[in-house]
Design a protein around this motif. Structure first.
Motif, PDB file in Angstrom:
ATOM      1  N   GLU A  44       0.628  -1.143  -0.106  1.00  0.00           N
ATOM      2  CA  GLU A  44      -0.211  -0.081   0.041  1.00  0.00           C
ATOM      3  C   GLU A  44       0.920   1.229   0.126  1.00  0.00           C
ATOM      4  OE1 GLU A  44      -3.081   0.204  -0.539  1.00  0.00           O
ATOM      5  OE2 GLU A  44      -3.782  -1.764  -0.358  1.00  0.00           O
ATOM      6  N   LEU A  45       1.898   1.339   0.663  1.00  0.00           N
ATOM      7  CA  LEU A  45       2.955   2.399   0.771  1.00  0.00           C
ATOM      8  C   LEU A  45       3.310   2.680  -0.570  1.00  0.00           C
ATOM      9  CD1 LEU A  45       4.402   1.777   4.312  1.00  0.00           C
ATOM     10  CD2 LEU A  45       2.737   3.907   3.673  1.00  0.00           C
ATOM     11  N   GLY A  46       3.845   1.481  -1.129  1.00  0.00           N
ATOM     12  CA  GLY A  46       4.484   1.605  -2.286  1.00  0.00           C
ATOM     13  C   GLY A  46       3.555   2.262  -3.571  1.00  0.00           C
ATOM     14  N   LYS A  47       2.090   2.177  -3.332  1.00  0.00           N
ATOM     15  CA  LYS A  47       1.334   2.912  -4.286  1.00  0.00           C
ATOM     16  C   LYS A  47       1.788   4.299  -4.441  1.00  0.00           C
ATOM     17  CE  LYS A  47      -2.442  -0.205  -3.789  1.00  0.00           C
ATOM     18  NZ  LYS A  47      -3.689  -0.391  -3.182  1.00  0.00           N
ATOM     19  N   ALA A  48       2.283   4.926  -3.101  1.00  0.00           N
ATOM     20  CA  ALA A  48       2.646   6.582  -3.338  1.00  0.00           C
ATOM     21  C   ALA A  48       4.121   6.524  -3.224  1.00  0.00           C
ATOM     22  CB  ALA A  48       2.225   7.103  -1.985  1.00  0.00           C
ATOM     23  N   GLY A  49       4.780   5.656  -3.433  1.00  0.00           N
ATOM     24  CA  GLY A  49       6.423   5.676  -3.796  1.00  0.00           C
ATOM     25  C   GLY A  49       7.068   5.749  -2.500  1.00  0.00           C
ATOM     26  N   TYR A  50       6.548   5.384  -1.473  1.00  0.00           N
ATOM     27  CA  TYR A  50       7.347   5.051  -0.221  1.00  0.00           C
ATOM     28  C   TYR A  50       8.551   4.125  -0.665  1.00  0.00           C
ATOM     29  CZ  TYR A  50       4.279   7.408   3.058  1.00  0.00           C
ATOM     30  OH  TYR A  50       3.479   8.141   3.640  1.00  0.00           O
ATOM     31  N   ASP A  51       9.562   4.550   0.001  1.00  0.00           N
ATOM     32  CA  ASP A  51      10.937   3.660   0.113  1.00  0.00           C
ATOM     33  C   ASP A  51      10.718   2.834   0.972  1.00  0.00           C
ATOM     34  OD1 ASP A  51      13.565   2.566  -0.520  1.00  0.00           O
ATOM     35  OD2 ASP A  51      14.412   4.347   0.600  1.00  0.00           O
ATOM     36  N   CYS A  52      10.348   1.562   0.868  1.00  0.00           N
ATOM     37  CA  CYS A  52       9.893   0.478   1.997  1.00  0.00           C
ATOM     38  C   CYS A  52      11.016  -0.543   1.767  1.00  0.00           C
ATOM     39  CB  CYS A  52       8.620  -0.324   1.727  1.00  0.00           C
ATOM     40  SG  CYS A  52       7.275   0.744   2.069  1.00  0.00           S
ATOM     41  N   VAL A  53      11.460  -1.126   3.108  1.00  0.00           N
ATOM     42  CA  VAL A  53      12.085  -2.378   3.297  1.00  0.00           C
ATOM     43  C   VAL A  53      11.679  -3.227   4.148  1.00  0.00           C
ATOM     44  CG1 VAL A  53      13.813  -1.300   5.071  1.00  0.00           C
ATOM     45  CG2 VAL A  53      14.355  -3.242   3.438  1.00  0.00           C
ATOM     46  N   VAL A  54      11.361  -4.521   3.684  1.00  0.00           N
ATOM     47  CA  VAL A  54      10.712  -5.482   4.599  1.00  0.00           C
ATOM     48  C   VAL A  54      11.842  -6.403   5.078  1.00  0.00           C
ATOM     49  CG1 VAL A  54       8.793  -7.087   4.759  1.00  0.00           C
ATOM     50  CG2 VAL A  54       8.645  -5.238   3.224  1.00  0.00           C
ATOM     51  N   VAL A  55      11.736  -6.576   6.437  1.00  0.00           N
ATOM     52  CA  VAL A  55      12.780  -7.609   6.894  1.00  0.00           C
ATOM     53  C   VAL A  55      12.120  -8.902   7.471  1.00  0.00           C
ATOM     54  CG1 VAL A  55      14.676  -7.495   8.527  1.00  0.00           C
ATOM     55  CG2 VAL A  55      14.016  -5.457   7.631  1.00  0.00           C
ATOM     56  N   GLU A  56      12.457 -10.006   7.058  1.00  0.00           N
ATOM     57  CA  GLU A  56      11.834 -11.040   7.372  1.00  0.00           C
ATOM     58  C   GLU A  56      12.661 -12.122   7.787  1.00  0.00           C
ATOM     59  OE1 GLU A  56       8.867 -12.498   7.490  1.00  0.00           O
ATOM     60  OE2 GLU A  56       9.771 -14.245   8.023  1.00  0.00           O
ATOM     61  N   ALA A  57      12.420 -12.777   9.061  1.00  0.00           N
ATOM     62  CA  ALA A  57      13.448 -13.785   9.546  1.00  0.00           C
ATOM     63  C   ALA A  57      13.417 -14.971   8.905  1.00  0.00           C
ATOM     64  CB  ALA A  57      12.995 -14.037  11.042  1.00  0.00           C
ATOM     65  N   GLN A  58      12.235 -15.422   8.142  1.00  0.00           N
ATOM     66  CA  GLN A  58      12.174 -16.704   7.572  1.00  0.00           C
ATOM     67  C   GLN A  58      12.754 -16.602   6.026  1.00  0.00           C
ATOM     68  OE1 GLN A  58       9.249 -19.726   8.725  1.00  0.00           O
ATOM     69  NE2 GLN A  58       8.005 -17.884   9.113  1.00  0.00           N
ATOM     70  N   ASP A  59      12.967 -17.792   5.514  1.00  0.00           N
ATOM     71  CA  ASP A  59      13.584 -17.744   4.339  1.00  0.00           C
ATOM     72  C   ASP A  59      12.429 -17.566   3.131  1.00  0.00           C
ATOM     73  OD1 ASP A  59      12.369 -20.207   4.061  1.00  0.00           O
ATOM     74  OD2 ASP A  59      14.285 -21.342   3.835  1.00  0.00           O
ATOM     75  N   HIS A  60      11.284 -17.283   3.445  1.00  0.00           N
ATOM     76  CA  HIS A  60      10.125 -17.145   2.633  1.00  0.00           C
ATOM     77  C   HIS A  60       9.112 -16.352   2.991  1.00  0.00           C
ATOM     78  CE1 HIS A  60       8.875 -20.188   5.469  1.00  0.00           C
ATOM     79  NE2 HIS A  60       7.474 -19.603   5.340  1.00  0.00           N
ATOM     80  N   VAL A  61       8.305 -15.486   2.077  1.00  0.00           N
ATOM     81  CA  VAL A  61       7.203 -14.679   2.840  1.00  0.00           C
ATOM     82  C   VAL A  61       6.117 -15.558   3.153  1.00  0.00           C
ATOM     83  CG1 VAL A  61       8.161 -12.902   1.154  1.00  0.00           C
ATOM     84  CG2 VAL A  61       6.316 -14.167   0.306  1.00  0.00           C
ATOM     85  N   GLY A  62       5.180 -14.665   3.663  1.00  0.00           N
ATOM     86  CA  GLY A  62       3.765 -15.536   4.046  1.00  0.00           C
ATOM     87  C   GLY A  62       3.390 -15.488   5.468  1.00  0.00           C
ATOM     88  N   GLY A  63       4.576 -15.784   6.373  1.00  0.00           N
ATOM     89  CA  GLY A  63       4.409 -15.950   7.512  1.00  0.00           C
ATOM     90  C   GLY A  63       3.741 -17.201   7.670  1.00  0.00           C
TER      91      GLY A  63
END
Lengths: 524, 524
Positions: free
Chosen positions: B63-82
């Motif tokens: 959602e933030l990306g829709k307005a061009g935010y510079d996002c970084v997502v930090v995830e502990a696991q080796d795959h997305v989704g939780g």
């Protein structure tokens, strides 16, 4: 059940029979004809003429073909399937009123004008497995589809969810009160009363017993199961209930008990399925297995003559030229009202049986839309809206979710309502469908329309009815002559079954006729 | 609602708002950030670090990306989704017990270890539409699935259909008798009584009033809706009903009111849907839209430091090397129990909120079979069998009907039962799943097995629970600090919603956090 192997449907049957431990339902045993039946005794397979390439006729030819019978199927229409008729872009239909429609649906869009759902217990599924027809879920019950009972005073549609909750709630409240007040003490032990009250609390989502307050004990006051006006969301947005409940007088005054209980019918309760891409995948797969060269399309039968040593069937070929087929046996699968009009020598008892049936009218319209507003605006993904308008039911598609458009069944009605629509010209039917639908769905029911295609089975040539009324029931003596051979002529169709109007009836009837014919052929 | 355009979800929302005539439910209004929000005022989009690439975290970045935010997502696991975790052949899972499993499922087979169904009203569907995730029907209720209540004396499973019929039948009979005998005259008019009796006749399939015979009036005696032992077929085969009803004492003694009423729950009633091919289609589509380069996998966060002008997040990268990210804002979407263990300076009120949650254990096993015996032998196409064994529920697949094999959910349980299975080694879990399943389905539940894969969310690293208990409910004051920013740190997740454990909760919570963050970013 059978000693030796036998393919396909028998396999599934044997699976069911094997599971002695817990399975509580079995398919009627059936032994399909086998190639070895003729080759081992050194006999020659017989020639059989099948009248009608609907599901019953094709199933007969398919099953007989397993033992190498020389079958020919004679079909009046230019396509197989009979009432199993899937309309797509380019499909043409000329009716007995003199109207011809050609569907203009977009690519991939379809409308099942005849059968459109299969219950999970039906033998139709075994044929789908055997023939490799892919299946997906058909949504027959949707908590968020509507009821619209205009004649009972509804001014706008109500969700099945809300009405169901109110009805379950009130019957639970009333029964809990009666139980708690001792009205049923003669019929139940104290333990039974406790477990009943426990059940009613859950089932009706009613309140608890309030000491010294009978009126407010066990009270039904609505709840989330009725639905929300604003859905629960993030913390701080617990949702706004679509409450309060309707009054007891209002909700029972709608008299929708029968429509509501549809969801627990033996035939109608979920899970139901549909072939991917259209119901005619079934007759198309049967026809492919039978072999196109054995099916004579556009060839209406004109007479059936039973002779001591053979059956003679006269028909007109696709050019209108008279033709004749001689065969050892015949299986007649045309609707009884159509069969009764042929020239035949099958005798007065057969004719009395055929003419005892009366026809149930059934009509449907497919409405193609440019957008799936029922999903985006109404949050309805498949299922059926029930109305007391002459529309009868409105069906939402169970597939293609979120695609750019889709096809609704704009009305599905029977009996007098279906006859009303049968008398109208196609544009008049459409206008009536739209005017009714707008009352339920608002303006998009009209403004988003792209194309339409209507069918009235009572004026469909060579069919002339939705399905059959069976006075006295299938086992009534008047039908006995149709359930044994009339000389060398056998009969099959859903009208000779306990599941009239369902393909399950066509298939089981076909199996019965094939079994009788085959055992006679082997014995002679 | 919004003046200007805005894409995607807003579109669907506006559709719903437009339909003033009859639509009775709306999604909570939401205005996604737009590209013009920053370009028009000439501002630079901010940098945001999102903790966790589960559904909530990915939705925030998307959602933030829709307005061009510079996002970084930090995830502990080796795959997305939780917890949105779909297991296929090759999927590996190491748990906190020290056990590692690698799934050996065949091609095309999958097991949704976490969320597995989406109700048609849920906002999750709008994201599927916007992201192009194809959907199909998920069967949540099946009349032919079983109940097995061993502790209440069932010696073999019973079909939902039969139990439902008996319960509806008896409550209808009892209430009809009480009504007809005048027990409820004070509460209802004569007209109400008539329409109630009419409803009960249909709903319970009970008999009629018999003059001068109270005992036999309105009697429930079973019927086709309970099911058949031999199904109706051709004429002469009317079918054999599945026995007389159970006694009132027996059927209410099972105490399954809650499980039976599952089918009318707001969250659980049909229609429900699933992404074609596995639930992880949703996080995968979100991650693709966010951009893989913005998601740091195998990167567990170690600390969060709120500063006056920025947020500092420390984590270990995929090589175990310590790293740090500086950003304008942070959205923390890890489970609260995991967040609470990080080093942070967010204050005691935040920590008290985080530690007030307790975790609901949930466990599941996927059992891959060589054949679909539940379809062929039991005629069950999707849906759920309810047991009082520690298995909890057994789920049948809603797709791949008639294919050579498939994956059952062999148990799905919560709380103490889930903890029991969490303590077992994977082979012990399997053995227990098979021993229980055989009681319901017979020997094929064991003999047809090909592979299995179990998950116990309470011992899943970086998750440590199925979902959250929310003492006092989401709106309780103790959670208020988590529902506003703690300095520059926001929080999101299904645990901050009114639909805990559902992706709908994750999405709506993400929208709330994004809306708050964005309006602050625009204001400064």
């Amino acid at each position: 059940m059978g000693q030796a192997g036998g393919a396909g449907v028998l396999f599934a049957t044997m699976g069911a029979m094997d599971l002695a431990v817990t399975s509580d339902s079995v398919i009627q045993p059936y032994h399909p004809p086998r190639p070895s039946d003729f080759t081992l005794p050194g006999k020659k397979a017989k020639r059989v003429v099948v009248l009608g390439a609907g599901v019953a006729g094709l199933a007969c030819a398919y099953e007989l073909g397993k033992a190498g019978y020389d079958c020919v199927v004679v079909e009046a229409q230019d396509h197989v399937g009979g009432r199993n008729f899937t309309v797509r872009g380019g499909t043409k239909h000329a009716d007995l009123n003199g109207d011809t429609q050609t569907a203009a649906f977009g690519a991939g869009r379809y409308f099942n004008a005849g059968p459109a759902r299969i219950a999970q217990w039906m033998i139709t599924l075994d044929y789908c497995r055997e023939l490799g027809v892919p299946l997906e879920v058909f949504v027959n019950v949707n908590a968020d589809a509507y009821f619209y009972q205009e004649q009972s005073g509804m001014t706008k549609p109500a969700r099945r969810r809300a009405l169901r909750s109110d009805m379950y709630g009130y019957i639970s409240e009333l029964l809990a009160k009666a139980t708690d007040q001792g009205a049923l003490d003669q019929q139940m032990s104290a333990d039974d009363k406790d477990s009943l009250l426990n059940f009613l609390s859950n089932f009706g989502r009613i309140g608890k017993r309030i000491p010294n307050d009978r009126a407010r004990s066990w009270q039904y006051t609505g709840g989330p199961q009725r639905g929300y006006n604003t859905w629960p969301g993030a913390t701080g947005t617990p949702g706004v209930l679509a409450g309060p409940p309707l009054s007891l007088s209002t909700v029972f005054g709608y008299e929708i008990g029968e429509e509501l209980s549809f969801e627990t019918d033996f035939e109608q309760s979920m899970v139901m399925l549909q072939p991917v891409g259209g119901m005619d995948a079934i007759p198309l797969a049967l026809a492919k297995a039978v072999g196109a060269e054995k099916i004579k399309l556009s060839s209406p039968v004109t007479s059936v003559t039973n002779n001591p040593d053979r059956v003679s069937v006269a028909y007109k070929d696709a050019n209108g030229a008279p033709q004749q087929i001689e065969a050892d046996f015949c299986i007649a699968t045309l609707p009884p009202n159509v069969l009764a009009k042929l020239t035949h020598n099958l005798g007065p008892d057969v004719q009395r049986g055929l003419t005892t049936f009366t026809q149930v009218a059934a009509s449907k319209i497919g409405l193609e839309y440019k957008s799936r507003w029922w999903e985006s605006d109404h949050r309805i993904y498949g299922g059926i809206t029930e109305t007391d308008l002459d529309l009868g039911q409105i069906w939402y598609p169970s597939d293609g979710f979120h695609s750019p458009g889709g096809v609704l069944v704009g009305y599905y009605n029977t009996d007098d309502d279906a006859k009303t629509y049968a008398r109208l010209r196609p544009p008049e039917r459409l206008e009536r469908a739209l005017a009714g639908g707008v009352k339920i769905h608002g303006p998009k029911h009209r403004t988003e329309l792209a194309n339409s295609f209507s069918i009235a089975w009572s004026v469909a040539p060579f069919i002339e009815g939705g399905w059959q009324n069976i006075p006295g029931g299938p086992q009534a003596p008047v039908f006995a002559p149709l359930n044994t051979a009339a000389g060398r002529v056998y009969f099959a169709g859903d009208w000779l079954s306990n599941e009239v109007s369902w393909q399950h009836g066509s298939f089981t009837s076909a199996q019965k006729a094939v079994t009788a014919l085959h055992s006679r052929a082997l014995a002679t």
